[in-house]
Scaffold this motif. Structure first.
Motif, PDB file in Angstrom:
ATOM      1  N   UNK A  25     -35.023  68.752 -17.541  1.00 38.01           N
ATOM      2  CA  UNK A  25     -35.015  67.335 -17.161  1.00 38.01           C
ATOM      3  C   UNK A  25     -35.149  66.442 -18.393  1.00 38.01           C
ATOM      4  N   UNK A  26     -36.009  66.823 -19.313  1.00 38.36           N
ATOM      5  CA  UNK A  26     -36.202  66.049 -20.538  1.00 38.36           C
ATOM      6  C   UNK A  26     -34.915  66.010 -21.359  1.00 38.36           C
ATOM      7  N   UNK A  27     -34.265  67.159 -21.469  1.00 42.34           N
ATOM      8  CA  UNK A  27     -33.010  67.261 -22.226  1.00 42.34           C
ATOM      9  C   UNK A  27     -31.912  66.426 -21.555  1.00 42.34           C
ATOM     10  N   UNK A  28     -31.854  66.502 -20.231  1.00 39.91           N
ATOM     11  CA  UNK A  28     -30.864  65.725 -19.481  1.00 39.91           C
ATOM     12  C   UNK A  28     -31.068  64.226 -19.718  1.00 39.91           C
ATOM     13  N   UNK A  29     -32.326  63.788 -19.696  1.00 45.17           N
ATOM     14  CA  UNK A  29     -32.610  62.376 -19.960  1.00 45.17           C
ATOM     15  C   UNK A  29     -32.064  61.959 -21.331  1.00 45.17           C
ATOM     16  N   UNK A  30     -32.323  62.791 -22.348  1.00 44.23           N
ATOM     17  CA  UNK A  30     -31.898  62.438 -23.705  1.00 44.23           C
ATOM     18  C   UNK A  30     -30.369  62.415 -23.829  1.00 44.23           C
TER      19      UNK A  30
END
Length: 238
Positions: A25-30
């Protein structure tokens, strides 16, 4: 909504995220923020808002529908990856097809799937009206999802042709849809569907009312639907 609050809110609904899923999820946000500078994916880019209005919102159908009991899912008009990618992260077993008419968004989703290590994600360029008549897509999916794409009578024509009989179509809608539901009754019936339930709830932190409409496909969609691209919007089933 912080990442920790996001994980806690999902856990309260019975969806426990692993460390790897939290990282995805963090990677997707970035990636969303990075690519949004090159193409128009979303007007929401502040991290807390993305987590609540995109990620959490995309997963809400799973609070009311057993995603562990379906395999093949198609997201219609889901070009920025909502609700498809958050659902896929939470339920890795899903075979997720995403159909959108903007080809550059498909490049973004291909990149996201690769970067996040998501298997069985299939971005497909095309219009729902065209793909819905193709044998490889028509009545091939356990579940069809669509988020904030069009009014429900129009959305039913875009989406129900993809669901196999006894499959389902879930529409993620905004606030106050009573009029829309009444307006869509004929279209849903004509296309082989039956509305099973409507769930109304509020996103955390007063982020707005939402409605989840769950429609079962009880009989095949007549061959004349979906009509040619552009026709449903000009002459919706009423």
């Amino acid at each position: 909504m912080t990442k920790e609050q996001f994980a806690k809110a999902l856990a309260a609904q019975g969806i426990s995220l692993t460390d790897r899923q939290k990282e995805q999820f963090d990677h997707f946000f970035r990636l969303l923020v990075e690519w949004n500078e090159k193409m128009n994916l979303t007007g929401i880019t502040e991290e807390g808002q993305v987590y609540i209005k995109h990620f959490y919102d995309s997963i809400t159908p799973a609070f009311y529908f057993p995603f562990d009991q379906v395999k093949s899912v198609v997201d219609i008009g889901g070009g920025a990856g909502f609700p498809s990618i958050p659902l896929k992260i939470c339920f890795p077993h899903l075979k997720m097809t995403i159909i959108d008419s903007l080809n550059k968004r498909m490049s973004f989703l291909q990149h996201v799937a690769g970067e996040l290590g998501l298997e069985d994600v299939y971005p497909v360029h095309g219009r729902a009206e065209d793909r819905g008549q193709e044998a490889g897509y028509r009545e091939q999916f356990d579940l069809v999802v669509a988020r904030a794409v069009a009014r429900l009578n129009l959305l039913a024509e875009f989406c129900l042709p993809f669901a196999q009989p006894q499959g389902h179509f879930i529409a993620l809608k905004g606030a106050d849809i009573t009029m829309e539901l009444n307006e869509a009754k004929k279209a849903i019936k004509t296309l082989g569907g039956k509305t099973r339930k409507v769930e109304t709830f509020h996103l955390p932190e007063e982020a707005g009312e939402r409605n989840i409409v769950i429609i079962e496909k009880i009989e095949p969609t007549p061959k004349s639907y979906p009509r040619k691209a552009g026709v449903p919007a000009k002459k919706p089933i009423l």
